[in-house]
Scaffold this motif. Structure first.
Motif, PDB file in Angstrom:
ATOM      1  N   LEU B 271       0.832  -1.207   0.000  1.00 34.63           N
ATOM      2  CA  LEU B 271       0.000   0.000   0.000  1.00 34.63           C
ATOM      3  C   LEU B 271       0.865   1.256   0.000  1.00 34.63           C
ATOM      4  CD1 LEU B 271      -2.867   1.159   0.189  1.00 34.63           C
ATOM      5  CD2 LEU B 271      -2.658   1.067   2.670  1.00 34.63           C
ATOM      6  N   MET B 272       1.911   1.246   0.814  1.00 35.43           N
ATOM      7  CA  MET B 272       2.789   2.419   0.873  1.00 35.43           C
ATOM      8  C   MET B 272       3.557   2.572  -0.443  1.00 35.43           C
ATOM      9  SD  MET B 272       2.193   4.044   3.545  1.00 35.43           S
ATOM     10  CE  MET B 272       0.520   3.458   3.704  1.00 35.43           C
ATOM     11  N   ALA B 273       3.927   1.440  -1.064  1.00 33.94           N
ATOM     12  CA  ALA B 273       4.595   1.531  -2.367  1.00 33.94           C
ATOM     13  C   ALA B 273       3.646   2.160  -3.389  1.00 33.94           C
ATOM     14  CB  ALA B 273       5.043   0.146  -2.821  1.00 33.94           C
ATOM     15  N   ALA B 274       2.381   1.720  -3.360  1.00 28.38           N
ATOM     16  CA  ALA B 274       1.399   2.279  -4.292  1.00 28.38           C
ATOM     17  C   ALA B 274       1.189   3.762  -4.025  1.00 28.38           C
ATOM     18  CB  ALA B 274       0.078   1.526  -4.164  1.00 28.38           C
ATOM     19  N   ALA B 275       1.096   4.130  -2.738  1.00 27.18           N
ATOM     20  CA  ALA B 275       0.902   5.539  -2.385  1.00 27.18           C
ATOM     21  C   ALA B 275       2.107   6.370  -2.819  1.00 27.18           C
ATOM     22  CB  ALA B 275       0.674   5.689  -0.883  1.00 27.18           C
ATOM     23  N   THR B 276       3.301   5.792  -2.680  1.00 25.33           N
ATOM     24  CA  THR B 276       4.505   6.511  -3.102  1.00 25.33           C
ATOM     25  C   THR B 276       4.519   6.699  -4.614  1.00 25.33           C
ATOM     26  OG1 THR B 276       5.656   5.469  -1.260  1.00 25.33           O
ATOM     27  CG2 THR B 276       7.012   6.577  -2.900  1.00 25.33           C
ATOM     28  N   VAL B 277       4.102   5.650  -5.339  1.00 29.52           N
ATOM     29  CA  VAL B 277       4.096   5.740  -6.795  1.00 29.52           C
ATOM     30  C   VAL B 277       3.200   6.881  -7.270  1.00 29.52           C
ATOM     31  CG1 VAL B 277       3.307   4.568  -8.889  1.00 29.52           C
ATOM     32  CG2 VAL B 277       4.730   3.358  -7.253  1.00 29.52           C
ATOM     33  N   VAL B 278       2.049   7.087  -6.600  1.00 29.38           N
ATOM     34  CA  VAL B 278       1.156   8.157  -7.045  1.00 29.38           C
ATOM     35  C   VAL B 278       1.675   9.522  -6.608  1.00 29.38           C
ATOM     36  CG1 VAL B 278      -0.417   8.065  -5.073  1.00 29.38           C
ATOM     37  CG2 VAL B 278      -1.243   8.898  -7.237  1.00 29.38           C
ATOM     38  N   THR B 279       2.373   9.595  -5.473  1.00 26.51           N
ATOM     39  CA  THR B 279       2.797  10.903  -4.960  1.00 26.51           C
ATOM     40  C   THR B 279       4.090  11.399  -5.578  1.00 26.51           C
ATOM     41  OG1 THR B 279       2.325   9.722  -2.920  1.00 26.51           O
ATOM     42  CG2 THR B 279       2.423  12.073  -2.772  1.00 26.51           C
ATOM     43  N   ILE B 280       5.035  10.476  -5.836  1.00 24.63           N
ATOM     44  CA  ILE B 280       6.365  10.904  -6.278  1.00 24.63           C
ATOM     45  C   ILE B 280       6.341  11.770  -7.551  1.00 24.63           C
ATOM     46  CG2 ILE B 280       8.527  10.011  -7.272  1.00 24.63           C
ATOM     47  CD1 ILE B 280       8.642  10.043  -4.294  1.00 24.63           C
ATOM     48  N   PRO B 281       5.607  11.377  -8.606  1.00 22.43           N
ATOM     49  CA  PRO B 281       5.643  12.222  -9.806  1.00 22.43           C
ATOM     50  C   PRO B 281       5.204  13.650  -9.526  1.00 22.43           C
ATOM     51  CG  PRO B 281       4.527  10.163 -10.264  1.00 22.43           C
ATOM     52  CD  PRO B 281       4.753  10.207  -8.797  1.00 22.43           C
ATOM     53  N   ILE B 282       4.157  13.792  -8.685  1.00 21.76           N
ATOM     54  CA  ILE B 282       3.647  15.120  -8.366  1.00 21.76           C
ATOM     55  C   ILE B 282       4.663  15.914  -7.556  1.00 21.76           C
ATOM     56  CG2 ILE B 282       1.907  16.257  -6.928  1.00 21.76           C
ATOM     57  CD1 ILE B 282       0.881  15.399  -9.577  1.00 21.76           C
ATOM     58  N   MET B 283       5.334  15.210  -6.618  1.00 22.83           N
ATOM     59  CA  MET B 283       6.345  15.894  -5.798  1.00 22.83           C
ATOM     60  C   MET B 283       7.485  16.396  -6.678  1.00 22.83           C
ATOM     61  SD  MET B 283       5.989  15.053  -2.255  1.00 22.83           S
ATOM     62  CE  MET B 283       4.352  14.778  -1.640  1.00 22.83           C
ATOM     63  N   ILE B 284       7.890  15.564  -7.651  1.00 25.69           N
ATOM     64  CA  ILE B 284       8.989  15.969  -8.532  1.00 25.69           C
ATOM     65  C   ILE B 284       8.576  17.183  -9.358  1.00 25.69           C
ATOM     66  CG2 ILE B 284      10.398  15.258 -10.500  1.00 25.69           C
ATOM     67  CD1 ILE B 284      10.381  12.431  -9.249  1.00 25.69           C
ATOM     68  N   ILE B 285       7.351  17.131  -9.893  1.00 25.20           N
ATOM     69  CA  ILE B 285       6.851  18.298 -10.630  1.00 25.20           C
ATOM     70  C   ILE B 285       6.866  19.526  -9.725  1.00 25.20           C
ATOM     71  CG2 ILE B 285       4.823  19.313 -11.751  1.00 25.20           C
ATOM     72  CD1 ILE B 285       4.058  16.570 -12.711  1.00 25.20           C
ATOM     73  N   ALA B 286       6.413  19.332  -8.474  1.00 22.61           N
ATOM     74  CA  ALA B 286       6.337  20.454  -7.536  1.00 22.61           C
ATOM     75  C   ALA B 286       7.716  21.046  -7.252  1.00 22.61           C
ATOM     76  CB  ALA B 286       5.669  20.018  -6.241  1.00 22.61           C
ATOM     77  N   LEU B 287       8.732  20.172  -7.135  1.00 23.67           N
ATOM     78  CA  LEU B 287      10.072  20.667  -6.842  1.00 23.67           C
ATOM     79  C   LEU B 287      10.568  21.592  -7.947  1.00 23.67           C
ATOM     80  CD1 LEU B 287      11.993  17.591  -5.373  1.00 23.67           C
ATOM     81  CD2 LEU B 287      11.061  19.573  -4.190  1.00 23.67           C
TER      82      LEU B 287
END
Lengths: 317, 304
Positions: B271-287
Motif C-alpha cells: 500500500l505504501m509503495a502504491a501511495a509513493t508511486v502516485v505521490t512521487i511524480p507530483i512531488m517531482i513536478i512540484a520541486l
C-alpha cells in the motif's frame, strides 16, 4: 438607389478597403463578436455539466427514485425533504459533523497558517528549503495521504503511538475509535491544507507596504500590538479569500474521509459528513430520491455560508 | 535520516542568517532592523525545525515503509534502520496492472488539462478584458458545487450513452475540475497585464483576435504554465469522479490505491509503495515548478 449609395459612403471609409473577401467577412464578424466567441465554449461546457444535473437533482429529490437510475419513479412532492429533515439518526448528525469538521479545521488552519506565515515572512537562510517542504503536503494525492496516515496512526504498528510511548504517554486509538476518528481526520486535513493558507497569507504579507508597521514601531507599539492593530486589519481581504477558498473545500472534504473510513464513514458512521452521506445514499445504497434531497440541502448550506462570509465582508467596508 | 541532517543544517544557517542582520540577497526595504531578542531568534529556529519535521516526517515515513518488508513494518526497532527492499514495488508494479493505471492517470490529466486550456484561456481573456464578472461566476460555480450532486445525473446520462468506463467521460469530468481553476488563474493573470501592448498592436494593423494570438498569448506563457501545471496536479489527484465513472481498465491511480485496501488484510508495504508511486511524480513536478504552483494557488488572493 442613389439614397442607398450615399448612405454607404456616409458610413465613413470602410476599414479594410472596398472589396471584402469571404475570409475577411468571417474574420470581421469574429473580431466584432470576440467577447462571446471566446467566452462561450467554456460557459456552455460548464453550463451543460452544471445546469442540467442541478435541475435533474432537484427533480429527483421530489421523486422516490431508487434501485437503478433507469427504474420507474413516482412524484412524491416534498416527502423526501420531510424524511431527511426529521432524520435524527443520520442526517442531523452528518450536518453536525460537517460543521464540526469544517469550522474546526478552518479555525486551526487559519491560526496556524497565520503563525507560520509570520514566521516565514522575513527572509532567512534556508527559506527556499522550508517553502518546498511546505508545498509537499499540498500537492500530495489526498487518497495517498489518507493511506499514509492510516499506517502512521495504526494503534498497534503506527509511528504515532511509538512516538507517544517513547515519551511515556499511552497510545491513542486515533482512527479506530468512533470518539476520536473525526477529530483525528480533522488534524490530517490540517496537516495537508495549512500550507495552502500559509501560501495565501504569505502572498498577502509580502504585498503589504512597510510604512504603517514602521510608523507603529516608532510610536512604541509592541510586536503584538503591531500585529493586531496594523498588520491584521490590512490583511483582512486576504484572510477572507483564504477563509472562502479553504472553507468551501473543507465543507466538501471527501477523499481522506472515504479513503480512511470507507462506506458510511465507518461502522458507526463516525466520520459521516454530508458529502459522505450523500455519496453513500447515491452509490452504495442507490437511494437517489433521498440522496438528491440531501444534496439540494447541502448545496443550500454552502451557498448560505458563502453569502454570509461575502456579505460580512461588504458590510465591513 | 537525510531529512534530519537537512533540517539541522537549515537550523544552523537560519540562526547565522538572522544573527548577521543583513541579507545580501534581499533588497534592504524588506528587511527589518535587528531589534529581535536572542530568545525570539531561538524560538524562531525551533519553530521552523518543528514545522519542517511536521510536514516532512509523515512523507518520509511513507517512503521508508514502502521499502520495508511487512515483517519490518511491524517491528518498532527497525523504524529507521532496516535493510531496504524493492519487493513491494515489484509486487505492486508487476502484478497489479499498475502501469496501466499510471498511464490512465497521466492520459486523463494530460488531455483534460490541454482541452481545458484551449477553451479556458480565451474565456478568461474575454472575461478579464470585458469585465464579465457574472459570466465568470458561472464558471467558478463549478468550484463551489459539491461534486456528488453532479455525479448522479452524469452517471445516468453517461451510462445511457454507454460512455461510463471510457476515457472520454473521465476526461470530461476532470475538465470540470480543471476549467474553473484555469479560468480563475488566467483571469487574474490577464487582469494584471497592461492593455497598451494590445492597443499598440492594433494600431499597427493587427485585428483584435490577431493581437490576442500574436501578442497576448506569447506574453502569457508563465501564466499558462501555472494554470496548466496546477490543473494537471488537481486532475492527477482527483478521486471522487474516477471512483464512479472509471471502468476496470480506465481506473486512475487514486482509485487503484483505494481498491488496494478493500480486501481483508492490508498489505502495508504494498500500500505504501502504491501511495509513493502516485505521490512521487507530483512531488517531482512540484520541486521543479514551485514558483508557478505558488503563484497559481495564490492567484487573485492579494487583490481582495
Amino acid at each position: 438607389m442613389t439614397a442607398l449609395s450615399t448612405d454607404t459612403t456616409q458610413r465613413g471609409p470602410a476599414p479594410k478597403g472596398p472589396k471584402k473577401t469571404g475570409w475577411q467577412v468571417y474574420s470581421d464578424w469574429a473580431n466584432d463578436h470576440r467577447k462571446w466567441l471566446f467566452a462561450a465554449p467554456a460557459m456552455v461546457f460548464v453550463g451543460i455539466l452544471i445546469v442540467f444535473p442541478l435541475a435533474w437533482t432537484l427533480y429527483l429529490s421530489l421523486t422516490d427514485a431508487s434501485g437503478s437510475v433507469r427504474a420507474e419513479s413516482d412524484f412524491i412532492g416534498l416527502e423526501n425533504y420531510a424524511e431527511v429533515l426529521t432524520d435524527t439518526q443520520r442526517f442531523w448528525p452528518a450536518v453536525g459533523r460537517t460543521f464540526y469538521f469544517t469550522i474546526g479545521a478552518l479555525a486551526i488552519q487559519m491560526v496556524l497558517g497565520m503563525c507560520i506565515a509570520l514566521l516565514l515572512w522575513r527572509p532567512f537562510k534556508g527559506e527556499k528549503f522550508v517553502r518546498v517542504v511546505i508545498l509537499l503536503p499540498l500537492v500530495a494525492t489526498p487518497v495517498a495521504v489518507g493511506m499514509m496516515w492510516r499506517l502512521i496512526l495504526d494503534p498497534n504498528i503506527g509511528f504515532a503511538n511509538q512516538l507517544l510511548n517513547f515519551f511515556g504517554i499511552p497510545g491513542q486509538p486515533w482512527l479506530s475509535s468512533p470518539e476520536t476518528a473525526l477529530t483525528t481526520l480533522l488534524f490530517v486535513d490540517v496537516w495537508q491544507w495549512t500550507p495552502m493558507v500559509v501560501l495565501i497569507l504569505l502572498a498577502g504579507l509580502t504585498s503589504l507596504s512597510d510604512e504603517p508597521d514602521e510608523a507603529a514601531r516608532i510610536d512604541g507599539a509592541t510586536a503584538w500590538q503591531r500585529f493586531w492593530y496594523v498588520t491584521l486589519p490590512l490583511m483582512m481581504p486576504t484572510v477572507i479569500v483564504a477563509v472562502l477558498l479553504r472553507g468551501i473545500d473543507a465543507l466538501k472534504t471527501f477523499d481522506i474521509l472515504y479513503a480512511t473510513k470507507g462506506k458510511g464513514g465507518g461502522s458507526f458512521n463516525e466520520v459521516e459528513t454530508l458529502n459522505i452521506y450523500a455519496y453513500g445514499l447515491s452509490f452504495d445504497y442507490m437511494d437517489y430520491g433521498v440522496a438528491s434531497a440531501v444534496l439540494i440541502l447541502f448545496f443550500m448550506i454552502i451557498v448560505a455560508c458563502m453569502w454570509l462570509v461575502t456579505f460580512r465582508r461588504k458590510g465591513s467596508k | 535520516m537525510n531529512a534530519l541532517t537537512d533540517t539541522q543544517r537549515n537550523a544552523t544557517t537560519a540562526t547565522g542568517g538572522s544573527g548577521n542582520g543583513t541579507g545580501a540577497a534581499k533588497p534592504a526595504a524588506r528587511r527589518r532592523k535587528p531589534i529581535r531578542t536572542r530568545a525570539y531568534k531561538w524560538f524562531r529556529v525551533v519553530a521552523l525545525v518543528a514545522i519542517v519535521l511536521t510536514f516532512l516526517a509523515p512523507l518520509v515515513w511513507m517512503l521508508l515503509a514502502s521499502l520495508k518488508t511487512n515483517v519490518d513494518i511491524y517491528d518498532a526497532s527497525k523504524a529507521v534502520i532496516f535493510s531496504p527492499t524493492w519487493e513491494n514495488y515489484d509486487n505492486v508494479l508487476g502484478r497489479n496492472n499498475y502501469f496501466t493505471f499510471i498511464f490512465n492517470s497521466f492520459w486523463v490529466a494530460f488531455v483534460s488539462t490541454a482541452l481545458s486550456l484551449i477553451i479556458g484561456i480565451p474565456a478568461a481573456y474575454s472575461m478579464s478584458r470585458f469585465a464579465m464578472r457574472r459570466s465568470a461566476l458561472v464558471v467558478l460555480m463549478a468550484r463551489i458545487i459539491p461534486g456528488v450532486s453532479l455525479l448522479v445525473p452524469w452517471y445516468y446520462v453517461f451510462s445511457n450513452l454507454r460512455m461510463v468506463g471510457g476515457y472520454e467521460v473521465l476526461i470530461l469530468s476532470h475538465m470540470f475540475v480543471a476549467l474553473p481553476l484555469i479560468v480563475y488563474i488566467m483571469m487574474s493573470y490577464f487582469d494584471s497585464m497592461p492593455l497598451e501592448l494590445e492597443e499598440a498592436a492594433q494600431v499597427d494593423g493587427l485585428t483584435p483576435i490577431g493581437a490576442f494570438t500574436r501578442i497576448t498569448l506569447p506574453l502569457s506563457v508563465a501564466g499558462i504554465a501555472t494554470a496548466g501545471i496546477l490543473s494537471f496536479i488537481f486532475s492527477w489527484n482527483n478521486f471522487m469522479f474516477a471512483l464512479v465513472l472509471s471502468g476496470a481498465n480506465t481506473k486512475t491511480l487514486p482509485v487503484a490505491i483505494f481498491n488496494f485496501v478493500s480486501y481483508a488484510s492490508i498489505d502495508w508495504g504494498g500500500l505504501m509503495a502504491a501511495a509513493t508511486v502516485v505521490t512521487i511524480p507530483i512531488m517531482i513536478i512540484a520541486l521543479f515548478t514551485q514558483k508557478y504552483i505558488v503563484s497559481g494557488l495564490t492567484a487573485g488572493a492579494t487583490k481582495g
